[in-house]
Write a protein that holds these residues in place. Structure first.
Motif, PDB file in Angstrom:
ATOM      1  N   UNK A 194       0.964  -1.140   0.045  1.00 26.03           N
ATOM      2  CA  UNK A 194       0.062   0.222   0.054  1.00 26.03           C
ATOM      3  C   UNK A 194       0.773   1.228   0.056  1.00 26.03           C
ATOM      4  N   UNK A 195       1.900   1.155   0.820  1.00 26.61           N
ATOM      5  CA  UNK A 195       3.000   2.126   0.558  1.00 26.61           C
ATOM      6  C   UNK A 195       3.411   2.500  -0.733  1.00 26.61           C
ATOM      7  N   UNK A 196       3.859   1.484  -1.453  1.00 28.36           N
ATOM      8  CA  UNK A 196       4.428   1.824  -2.780  1.00 28.36           C
ATOM      9  C   UNK A 196       3.153   2.360  -3.643  1.00 28.36           C
ATOM     10  N   UNK A 197       1.970   1.762  -3.507  1.00 26.96           N
ATOM     11  CA  UNK A 197       1.064   2.251  -4.255  1.00 26.96           C
ATOM     12  C   UNK A 197       0.797   3.935  -3.881  1.00 26.96           C
ATOM     13  N   UNK A 198       0.524   4.231  -2.718  1.00 26.40           N
ATOM     14  CA  UNK A 198       0.307   5.585  -2.362  1.00 26.40           C
ATOM     15  C   UNK A 198       1.484   6.475  -2.891  1.00 26.40           C
ATOM     16  N   UNK A 199       2.858   5.935  -2.761  1.00 29.24           N
ATOM     17  CA  UNK A 199       3.997   6.950  -3.262  1.00 29.24           C
ATOM     18  C   UNK A 199       3.981   7.089  -4.657  1.00 29.24           C
ATOM     19  N   UNK A 200       3.637   5.910  -5.346  1.00 26.11           N
ATOM     20  CA  UNK A 200       3.549   6.052  -6.890  1.00 26.11           C
ATOM     21  C   UNK A 200       2.576   6.788  -7.499  1.00 26.11           C
ATOM     22  N   UNK A 201       1.422   6.799  -6.665  1.00 23.19           N
ATOM     23  CA  UNK A 201       0.146   7.848  -6.986  1.00 23.19           C
ATOM     24  C   UNK A 201       0.814   9.181  -6.921  1.00 23.19           C
ATOM     25  N   UNK A 202       1.278   9.498  -5.668  1.00 23.54           N
ATOM     26  CA  UNK A 202       1.728  10.897  -5.314  1.00 23.54           C
ATOM     27  C   UNK A 202       2.585  11.577  -6.438  1.00 23.54           C
ATOM     28  N   UNK A 203       3.864  10.561  -6.747  1.00 23.56           N
ATOM     29  CA  UNK A 203       4.874  11.171  -7.521  1.00 23.56           C
ATOM     30  C   UNK A 203       4.578  11.444  -8.929  1.00 23.56           C
ATOM     31  N   UNK A 246      -6.101   9.527 -10.614  1.00 22.45           N
ATOM     32  CA  UNK A 246      -6.414   7.867 -10.138  1.00 22.45           C
ATOM     33  C   UNK A 246      -5.212   7.081 -10.377  1.00 22.45           C
ATOM     34  N   UNK A 247      -4.933   6.149  -9.503  1.00 25.77           N
ATOM     35  CA  UNK A 247      -3.782   5.081  -9.717  1.00 25.77           C
ATOM     36  C   UNK A 247      -4.727   3.759  -9.170  1.00 25.77           C
ATOM     37  N   UNK A 248      -4.718   2.852 -10.127  1.00 25.17           N
ATOM     38  CA  UNK A 248      -5.311   1.504  -9.813  1.00 25.17           C
ATOM     39  C   UNK A 248      -4.045   0.544  -9.514  1.00 25.17           C
ATOM     40  N   UNK A 249      -4.264  -0.263  -8.437  1.00 20.93           N
ATOM     41  CA  UNK A 249      -3.480  -1.456  -8.227  1.00 20.93           C
ATOM     42  C   UNK A 249      -3.852  -2.665  -9.111  1.00 20.93           C
ATOM     43  N   UNK A 250      -3.199  -3.073  -9.965  1.00 18.03           N
ATOM     44  CA  UNK A 250      -3.358  -4.452 -10.569  1.00 18.03           C
ATOM     45  C   UNK A 250      -2.403  -5.589 -10.248  1.00 18.03           C
ATOM     46  N   UNK A 251      -3.044  -6.576 -10.871  1.00 16.60           N
ATOM     47  CA  UNK A 251      -2.143  -7.910 -10.756  1.00 16.60           C
ATOM     48  C   UNK A 251      -2.232  -8.893 -11.555  1.00 16.60           C
ATOM     49  N   UNK A 252      -1.353  -9.586 -11.851  1.00 17.62           N
ATOM     50  CA  UNK A 252      -1.318 -10.706 -12.829  1.00 17.62           C
ATOM     51  C   UNK A 252      -1.776 -11.953 -12.431  1.00 17.62           C
ATOM     52  N   UNK A 253      -3.163 -12.368 -12.536  1.00 10.79           N
ATOM     53  CA  UNK A 253      -3.729 -13.539 -12.139  1.00 10.79           C
ATOM     54  C   UNK A 253      -3.320 -14.875 -12.835  1.00 10.79           C
ATOM     55  N   UNK A 254      -3.018 -15.938 -11.955  1.00  8.28           N
ATOM     56  CA  UNK A 254      -3.028 -17.140 -12.944  1.00  8.28           C
ATOM     57  C   UNK A 254      -4.446 -17.504 -13.381  1.00  8.28           C
ATOM     58  N   UNK A 255      -5.568 -17.310 -12.692  1.00  8.02           N
ATOM     59  CA  UNK A 255      -7.069 -17.600 -13.356  1.00  8.02           C
ATOM     60  C   UNK A 255      -7.564 -16.030 -12.993  1.00  8.02           C
ATOM     61  N   UNK A 256      -7.795 -15.470 -14.092  1.00 11.79           N
ATOM     62  CA  UNK A 256      -8.453 -14.058 -14.049  1.00 11.79           C
ATOM     63  C   UNK A 256      -9.953 -14.182 -14.059  1.00 11.79           C
ATOM     64  N   UNK A 257     -10.516 -15.104 -14.128  1.00  7.46           N
ATOM     65  CA  UNK A 257     -12.043 -15.315 -14.266  1.00  7.46           C
ATOM     66  C   UNK A 257     -12.579 -14.719 -13.115  1.00  7.46           C
TER      67      UNK A 257
END
Ligand code: UD1
Ligand code: CA
Length: 456
Positions: free
Chosen positions: A112-121, A126-137
């Protein structure tokens, strides 16, 4: 860092849990899912925390108390609608609003820190946190433009075949500029497959306005997993247990079998302590250095010192000082304090008592509501008779008293310092210091009585 506010969505019923308890209150790794999310958000610097409640809202409020502010979403009309409910509370907030879900207990502060810092910098709206899912269904898919920027997020149910092939998903965690968020939310409509107000629509509304919208990918998709069923809850439990065990081992604790060692998130264990298989450490238990705990031992909210040995033992809401040895088969009940170097042995129960330094309760005793001095020896089978059927009474045993085997101490009663009690006594009156008390029938003998009775 800028002012950071957390909004946590927790209004859903969590139907697949098949539970009367709101989903976010189910415990994992010793804490409710919602507490894990709050911990991570606080760790990342969130000052205000607003939880959106609906199903079971009162129970959720009661469970969290002062830890957060609450708004109620009476009808679950979608994630966008849920966030909108916080507008009256947060409309004057400046800085960033981080939106989270209450059912993602595997989040870490770091993420969450990384997200907040990336957003601010980046200065994005808006900044959305994404993830690569093995199964995205089932997840919302992140659709990126040819230059790699986020175009939009499409919900699974609204997605085309081609879009469903995308494995980068919306984690459901975002950082927004506070003002931009509420102004875009007012434009979100329910024109989609589920007839819901989707929070992710805010992203393309902002983008349409020419604002900067960014996506940050989580290194480990596991941290963003949401829990919807008991099977997933058990999966999260395993991950959290493993994390805690690794944290302890890295800090100098030996764990003989991490697979059968269950340590709650809030527990601390000192260096060179050894945890044997089948050990459970729960609540706010703390353990000092060089102790040996287990096998098959459970401590709940116990404060344990250094060099303690506990084998096949159970203790809860108690204090166990350094050098105590206990077990096998010991039960230490609430409000008990075992002072330095006490020994509590086989099949002994102690309740609501203070046991002075170096005293020994080696075998088969029940000690309740007792104030015991130091260096006392309690013979095998000694019990305090603390309950008269209506009230509990206290027993006091002075320093260095020696209580013979199979004694009943009928409370209220005091055994003076250095007094001796003969084995098999039922003590109903106070015993003077340094005296000997014997309270049992005298032995008599009939000489020759058995003559001729034994078969030759
Ligand atoms: C949402 C996202 C999806 C993302 C996924 C990640 C939307 C429209 N979709 O989908 O892109 O991949 O999360 O897990 O946002 N909630 C409320 N009130 C509501 C609806 C939901 O408080 O009216 C809460 C739920 O309790 C839950 C969270 O919001 O904690 C997410 O809701 P859920 O219905 O699970 O959204 P998804 O369909 O999983
Ligand atoms: Ca979900």
């Amino acid at each position: 860092m800028q002012n950071l506010t957390a909004v946590i969505l927790a209004a859903g019923k969590g139907t697949r849990m098949k539970s009367s308890l709101p989903k976010v209150l189910h415990k994992v790794g010793g804490k409710s899912m919602l507490e894990h999310v709050l911990d991570a958000a606080e760790g990342a610097g969130a000052k205000r925390k607003v939880v959106v409640v609906g199903f079971g809202g009162d129970v959720v409020k009661e469970a969290l108390g002062e830890r957060a502010e609450f708004v109620t979403q009476a009808e679950q009309l979608g994630t966008g609608h849920a966030v909108r409910q916080t507008e009256s509370l947060l409309k004057n907030e400046k800085g960033s609003i981080m939106v989270l879900c209450g059912d993602t207990p595997l989040l870490t502060t770091k993420l969450l820190e990384n997200l907040a810092v990336a957003h601010e910098e980046s200065g994005a709206a808006a900044t959305v946190l994404t993830a690569i899912m093995p199964d995205a269904a089932g997840y919302g898919r992140v659709i990126r433009a040819s230059d790699g920027t986020v175009e939009k997020i499409v919900e699974h149910k609204d997605a085309t075949e081609a879009e469903r092939k995308v494995r980068e998903v919306n984690s459901g965690i975002y950082c927004f500029d506070a003002e931009a968020l509420f102004s875009a939310l007012s434009e979100v409509t329910a024109d989609n497959a589920q007839g819901e107000y989707y929070l992710p629509d805010v992203l393309w509304i902002l983008k349409d306005r020419g604002e900067k919208v960014r996506a940050v990918e989580a290194d480990d998709y596991e941290e963003t997993l949401g829990i919807n069923s008991r099977v997933q809850l058990a999966g999260a439990e395993k991950i959290l247990r493993q994390r805690k065990n690794i944290e302890l081992m890295n800090a100098g604790v030996t764990i003989m079998d991490p697979g059968t060692t269950y340590v709650d998130a809030g527990v601390t264990v000192g260096r060179d302590t050894i945890l044997y298989p089948g050990t459970w450490l729960e609540g706010n238990t703390t353990i000092g250095e060089r102790s040996e705990i287990g096998p098959h031992t459970r401590f709940t909210n116990a404060k344990i010192g250094d060099d303690v040995i506990a084998v096949f033992s159970y203790g809860h809401d108690c204090e166990i000082d350094s050098g105590v040895t206990m077990g096998p088969y010991v039960h230490i009940r609430p409000n008990t304090h075992l002072k330095r170097d006490v020994h509590v042995g086989n099949f002994v129960e102690v309740k609501n008592s203070v046991i002075g330094a170096g005293s020994k309760l080696p075998h088969l005793s029940y000690i309740g509501d007792t104030d015991m001095g130091c260096g006392v020896n309690m013979g095998c089978g000694t019990i305090t008779v603390n309950y008269d059927g209506r009230e509990k009474h206290r027993t006091t045993v002075g320093d260095h008293a020696f209580v013979g085997c199979n004694t009943n101490l009928v409370a209220p009663v005091t055994v003076g310092e250095g007094a001796y009690i003969g084995a098999g006594s039922t003590i109903t009156k106070d015993v003077e210091p340094e005296s000997l008390a014997i309270a049992r029938a005298r032995q008599s003998a009939i000489p020759g009585w058995a003559k001729g009775k034994t078969k030759k």
